[in-house]
Scaffold this motif. Structure first.
Motif, PDB file in Angstrom:
ATOM      1  N   ASN A 140       0.817  -1.217   0.000  1.00 36.32           N
ATOM      2  CA  ASN A 140       0.000   0.000   0.000  1.00 36.32           C
ATOM      3  C   ASN A 140       0.848   1.264   0.000  1.00 36.32           C
ATOM      4  N   ILE A 183      -4.672   5.628  -5.241  1.00 42.08           N
ATOM      5  CA  ILE A 183      -4.700   4.350  -5.956  1.00 42.08           C
ATOM      6  C   ILE A 183      -5.637   4.479  -7.150  1.00 42.08           C
ATOM      7  N   TYR A 219      -2.754  -3.551  -3.761  1.00 41.17           N
ATOM      8  CA  TYR A 219      -3.677  -4.299  -2.907  1.00 41.17           C
ATOM      9  C   TYR A 219      -4.834  -4.833  -3.732  1.00 41.17           C
ATOM     10  N   THR A 235     -10.964   2.634   1.193  1.00 45.01           N
ATOM     11  CA  THR A 235      -9.767   1.938   1.669  1.00 45.01           C
ATOM     12  C   THR A 235      -8.545   2.836   1.615  1.00 45.01           C
ATOM     13  N   SER A 236      -8.425   3.649   0.589  1.00 46.95           N
ATOM     14  CA  SER A 236      -7.209   4.431   0.394  1.00 46.95           C
ATOM     15  C   SER A 236      -7.246   5.813   1.046  1.00 46.95           C
ATOM     16  N   PHE A 258      -4.851   0.605   6.287  1.00 48.68           N
ATOM     17  CA  PHE A 258      -4.265   0.948   4.996  1.00 48.68           C
ATOM     18  C   PHE A 258      -3.779   2.392   4.925  1.00 48.68           C
TER      19      PHE A 258
END
Length: 291
Positions: A55, A64, A83, A219-220, A227
């Motif tokens: 990551n 990402i 990921y 998530t990012s 993460f």
């Protein structure tokens, strides 16, 4: 926001423009394997051994991208890792280019979830149909190698690392994948490894680009998550693994487990090159080491 092209249907037509030779070279294969369970298992293992789970671009402030060519450039041409949303998107296109038929699924990661909390749908995996039978394939969940598993309730045989997997029906979340076996980079204790641990749940519902964009964005960017607050790099090796959590390097092979703290950016940079095959420049290594 830029959306990736639809990925709900995997067919050779969807793989138009995919550089299969470059992908196969990246994962160490000279030719596509047969469209079979054995071929799928070979691809999963080769991909996991070659392309690290990582990551680092989040910590570097780059975000990402899920644009297909951006993923290909990063994971194949620049020999970086990624990921689940990157890894399984690349794998999805590669499978289509080789004649496999699959589609993405979305899941909730229960590993490390707080008791009583329902985690968001932030994991992508692949559903592959072989001779009319569905299998799940996943190259984007760190830790032990997860072989292709039939989409049916039951336990797998123990893998080379002694790990077993189990799929069960879940009344609220579709299917639940659990793991039993040796500790991995997820830092489970020996006691925890000795009992079944939930990994993630998923449903068979169709998945669309917007679903993956939403999961990837959360998530990012979500503050305080694993993460966005912790560096993670992991790669399967022939008889173990290499992992980097923050500045701590851990290695496991048939001889045992070793651990070292990377005290300088130069040591951090060397570890990425030596154990994960990733070349970062000095500025990147300095920023990551201080993260």
């Amino acid at each position: 926001m830029t959306f990736s092209p639809p990925l709900a249907d995997s067919s050779p037509a969807r793989a138009e423009g995919f550089d299969l030779a470059a992908y196969l070279g990246r994962i160490g294969l000279d030719a596509p394997p047969p469209v079979s369970l054995e071929g799928l298992a070979l691809l999963v293992r080769a991909h996991r051994m070659a392309i690290p789970f990582e990551n680092l671009d989040i910590a570097l402030g780059r975000g990402i991208s899920l644009a297909p060519q951006a993923i290909f450039d990063k994971l194949v041409h620049r020999r970086r890792g990624g990921y689940c949303f990157e890894q399984n998107a690349l794998f999805h296109r590669a499978l289509a280019a080789m004649g496999f038929h699959g589609r993405p699924l979305m899941g909730r990661v229960w590993l490390g979830a707080q008791a009583g909390d329902v985690p968001p749908r932030t994991h992508q995996l692949e559903l592959v149909t072989l001779d009319g039978r569905p299998w799940i394939a996943d190259v984007g969940f760190g830790g032990s190698l997860t072989p292709p598993l039939p989409l049916a309730e039951g336990e797998s045989e123990a893998g080379p690392d002694g790990v077993r997997f189990r799929l069960t029906r879940d009344p609220d979340h579709g299917w639940l994948l659990a793991r039993l076996g040796a500790p991995s980079y997820t830092e489970v204790t020996a006691e925890e490894a000795a009992r079944w641990q939930p990994q993630y749940s998923f449903t068979e519902h169709p998945v669309f680009p917007v679903d993956m964009e939403m999961g990837n964005h959360w998530t990012s960017t979500r503050p305080g998550t694993r993460f966005t607050s912790l560096l993670m790099v992991h790669r399967i090796t022939g008889d173990g693994f290499a992992s980097l959590i923050g500045n701590r390097l851990r290695l496991r092979d048939a001889r045992g487990t070793g651990e070292a703290m990377l005290e300088t950016p130069a040591a951090f940079r060397r570890a990425l090159a030596d154990h994960f095959g990733m070349a970062l420049d000095g500025e990147e290594a300095t920023r990551l080491h201080a993260f």
